[in-house]
Design an enzyme around this catalytic site. Structure first.
Site, PDB file in Angstrom:
ATOM      1  N   HIS A 114       4.820  -4.428  10.959  1.00 28.25           N
ATOM      2  CA  HIS A 114       5.107  -3.803  12.246  1.00 28.25           C
ATOM      3  C   HIS A 114       5.284  -4.802  13.093  1.00 28.25           C
ATOM      4  O   HIS A 114       4.490  -5.800  13.333  1.00 28.25           O
ATOM      5  CB  HIS A 114       4.147  -2.795  12.573  1.00 28.25           C
ATOM      6  CG  HIS A 114       4.104  -1.627  11.606  1.00 28.25           C
ATOM      7  ND1 HIS A 114       5.027  -0.130  11.827  1.00 28.25           N
ATOM      8  CD2 HIS A 114       3.398  -1.242  10.652  1.00 28.25           C
ATOM      9  CE1 HIS A 114       4.861   0.541  10.692  1.00 28.25           C
ATOM     10  NE2 HIS A 114       3.699   0.126   9.987  1.00 28.25           N
TER      11      HIS A 114
ATOM     12  N   HIS B 171      -7.397  -0.101   5.577  1.00 36.26           N
ATOM     13  CA  HIS B 171      -6.389   0.661   6.390  1.00 36.26           C
ATOM     14  C   HIS B 171      -6.089   1.777   5.104  1.00 36.26           C
ATOM     15  O   HIS B 171      -6.188   2.915   5.693  1.00 36.26           O
ATOM     16  CB  HIS B 171      -5.166  -0.003   6.495  1.00 36.26           C
ATOM     17  CG  HIS B 171      -3.845   0.499   6.773  1.00 36.26           C
ATOM     18  ND1 HIS B 171      -3.590   1.340   7.962  1.00 36.26           N
ATOM     19  CD2 HIS B 171      -2.741   0.751   6.169  1.00 36.26           C
ATOM     20  CE1 HIS B 171      -2.499   1.754   8.305  1.00 36.26           C
ATOM     21  NE2 HIS B 171      -1.957   1.536   6.935  1.00 36.26           N
TER      22      HIS B 171
ATOM     23  N   ASP C 262      -0.178  -3.587   6.383  1.00 40.25           N
ATOM     24  CA  ASP C 262      -0.848  -3.166   7.700  1.00 40.25           C
ATOM     25  C   ASP C 262      -2.212  -3.498   7.767  1.00 40.25           C
ATOM     26  O   ASP C 262      -2.888  -2.528   8.316  1.00 40.25           O
ATOM     27  CB  ASP C 262      -0.741  -1.524   7.551  1.00 40.25           C
ATOM     28  CG  ASP C 262       0.862  -1.041   7.769  1.00 40.25           C
ATOM     29  OD1 ASP C 262       1.590  -1.944   8.406  1.00 40.25           O
ATOM     30  OD2 ASP C 262       1.005   0.185   7.876  1.00 40.25           O
TER      31      ASP C 262
ATOM     32  N   ASP D 282       6.109   4.861   4.935  1.00 35.03           N
ATOM     33  CA  ASP D 282       6.918   4.031   5.730  1.00 35.03           C
ATOM     34  C   ASP D 282       6.955   2.394   4.891  1.00 35.03           C
ATOM     35  O   ASP D 282       7.802   1.756   5.445  1.00 35.03           O
ATOM     36  CB  ASP D 282       6.766   3.606   7.146  1.00 35.03           C
ATOM     37  CG  ASP D 282       5.117   3.195   7.368  1.00 35.03           C
ATOM     38  OD1 ASP D 282       4.253   3.510   6.531  1.00 35.03           O
ATOM     39  OD2 ASP D 282       5.058   2.354   8.123  1.00 35.03           O
ATOM     40  N   HIS D 283       6.304   2.292   3.815  1.00 34.98           N
ATOM     41  CA  HIS D 283       6.348   1.228   2.910  1.00 34.98           C
ATOM     42  C   HIS D 283       6.974   1.381   1.568  1.00 34.98           C
ATOM     43  O   HIS D 283       7.262   0.503   0.937  1.00 34.98           O
ATOM     44  CB  HIS D 283       4.856   0.564   2.814  1.00 34.98           C
ATOM     45  CG  HIS D 283       4.323   0.129   4.369  1.00 34.98           C
ATOM     46  ND1 HIS D 283       3.911  -0.995   4.513  1.00 34.98           N
ATOM     47  CD2 HIS D 283       4.042   1.048   5.089  1.00 34.98           C
ATOM     48  CE1 HIS D 283       3.699  -1.097   5.856  1.00 34.98           C
ATOM     49  NE2 HIS D 283       3.622   0.187   6.206  1.00 34.98           N
TER      50      HIS D 283
ATOM     51  N   HIS E 273       0.801  -1.208  -0.032  1.00 29.62           N
ATOM     52  CA  HIS E 273       0.073   0.227  -0.033  1.00 29.62           C
ATOM     53  C   HIS E 273       1.003   1.298  -0.063  1.00 29.62           C
ATOM     54  O   HIS E 273       2.083   1.177   0.086  1.00 29.62           O
ATOM     55  CB  HIS E 273      -1.036  -0.080   1.244  1.00 29.62           C
ATOM     56  CG  HIS E 273      -0.429   0.119   2.645  1.00 29.62           C
ATOM     57  ND1 HIS E 273       0.543  -0.804   3.071  1.00 29.62           N
ATOM     58  CD2 HIS E 273      -0.450   1.134   3.484  1.00 29.62           C
ATOM     59  CE1 HIS E 273       0.687  -0.551   4.425  1.00 29.62           C
ATOM     60  NE2 HIS E 273       0.384   0.858   4.495  1.00 29.62           N
TER      61      HIS E 273
ATOM     62  N   HIS F 248       1.600   4.004   1.896  1.00 30.30           N
ATOM     63  CA  HIS F 248       1.998   4.575   2.914  1.00 30.30           C
ATOM     64  C   HIS F 248       3.663   5.163   2.929  1.00 30.30           C
ATOM     65  O   HIS F 248       4.247   3.847   2.312  1.00 30.30           O
ATOM     66  CB  HIS F 248       1.779   4.228   4.184  1.00 30.30           C
ATOM     67  CG  HIS F 248       0.394   4.654   4.830  1.00 30.30           C
ATOM     68  ND1 HIS F 248      -0.343   3.796   5.660  1.00 30.30           N
ATOM     69  CD2 HIS F 248      -0.711   5.433   4.286  1.00 30.30           C
ATOM     70  CE1 HIS F 248      -1.405   4.348   5.799  1.00 30.30           C
ATOM     71  NE2 HIS F 248      -1.835   5.558   4.748  1.00 30.30           N
TER      72      HIS F 248
HETATM   73 ZN   LIG Z   1       0.218   1.935   6.551  1.00 25.45          ZN
END
Ligand SMILES: [Zn+2]
Length: 271
Positions: free
Chosen positions: A181, A121, A143, A69-70, A65, A67
């Site tokens: 995570h 999410h 996530d 941090d990915h 996805h 975001h």
């Molecule tokens: Zn995320």
């Protein structure tokens, strides 16, 4: 009599590369060909360091996805390795070279993945499932499903997320769950507030606590463990329904209402 030719059999290893405070960038590698794939590289530096240390050659990037941090490491990795980037069709990620939608398949390093769309999410969230991996099925779910919990609803609604989680819960019980995570202890503390009498949960809390005390990841989890202990997969269980009703102080009419209640409760829960 001729000796049979011994062909080396590729074994795919899966290791976490830690990034930021609590992200895991999963790295799959074939220890014979020395090829590697990474999932959700939010940061390129720890990935490059791990690949160099193990003398691995990156052959593809998988994205669940949008975001940051990915996805934040994609540009630097692609500049260095020139590899394809597989992920969802999304207005937010322009580096995807191969788009994956529901039921699309992807064969990579001898692993056959199928794409599951799991919005909630984010709206673009996908998960990748491989049934035939060494040691049993594997799932990369970003996530969406966490060990003992689930992702926050940034873009989707409770019905959408519950449907996505239900889809994952229907996978083979021995599926190893690789989420993105290390949130497990905090998630299990919340699960314990919802279901203090769940014996499987109590065992899991002591096991996960022991792993973290040794500095080890609590992942992968399994679908069977999640079904037994994760309240977000247990919205049809009497104990969870009763606690949701008590918390919301009204009649949770269906599983979606139960899910929405415990997701909202978790959003404001501190250990
Ligand atoms: Zn995320």
């Amino acid at each position: 009599m001729l000796e049979p030719t011994t062909q080396p059999i590729a074994m795919i290893q899966i290791i976490p590369i830690s990034a930021f405070d609590d992200n895991y960038i999963w790295c799959l590698y074939d220890d014979i060909s020395q090829q590697a794939v990474v999932v959700d590289p939010g940061d390129a530096k720890p990935v490059i360091a791990a690949l160099d240390a193990m003398q691995l050659d990156l052959v593809a990037i998988l994205i669940t996805h949008h975001h940051f941090d990915h996805t934040g490491g994609i540009d630097e990795l692609v500049a260095q390795y020139k590899v394809p980037v597989y992920g969802p069709r999304s207005d937010h990620i322009d580096q995807i070279t191969h788009h994956l939608a529901e039921s699309d398949t992807l064969s990579i390093m001898g692993l056959d993945f199928i794409t599951l769309e799991v919005p909630g999410h984010t709206l673009d969230h996908i998960a990748l499932y491989c049934e035939q991996a060494d040691g049993g099925p594997i799932l990369f779910c970003g996530d969406t499903l966490f060990a003992g919990g689930c992702g926050r609803l940034f873009e989707g609604n409770p019905a959408m997320m519950l449907s996505s989680l239900t889809k994952l819960a229907e996978l083979s019980a021995d599926t190893r769950v690789y989420c993105a995570h290390e949130y497990t202890l905090a998630n299990l503390a919340f699960a314990n507030a919802v279901e203090p009498d769940n014996q499987a949960l109590q065992q899991r809390i002591s096991q996960a606590t022991g792993l973290r005390q040794q500095g080890l990841p609590t992942l992968p989890s399994t679908i069977a463990t999640e079904i037994a202990t994760n309240p977000f997969l247990r919205c049809h269980q009497t104990a969870v329904i009763d606690r949701a009703k008590q918390h919301r102080q009204d009649d949770c009419a269906d599983s979606t209402a139960v899910f929405a209640t415990i997701r909202g409760w978790k959003d404001n829960f501190s250990v």
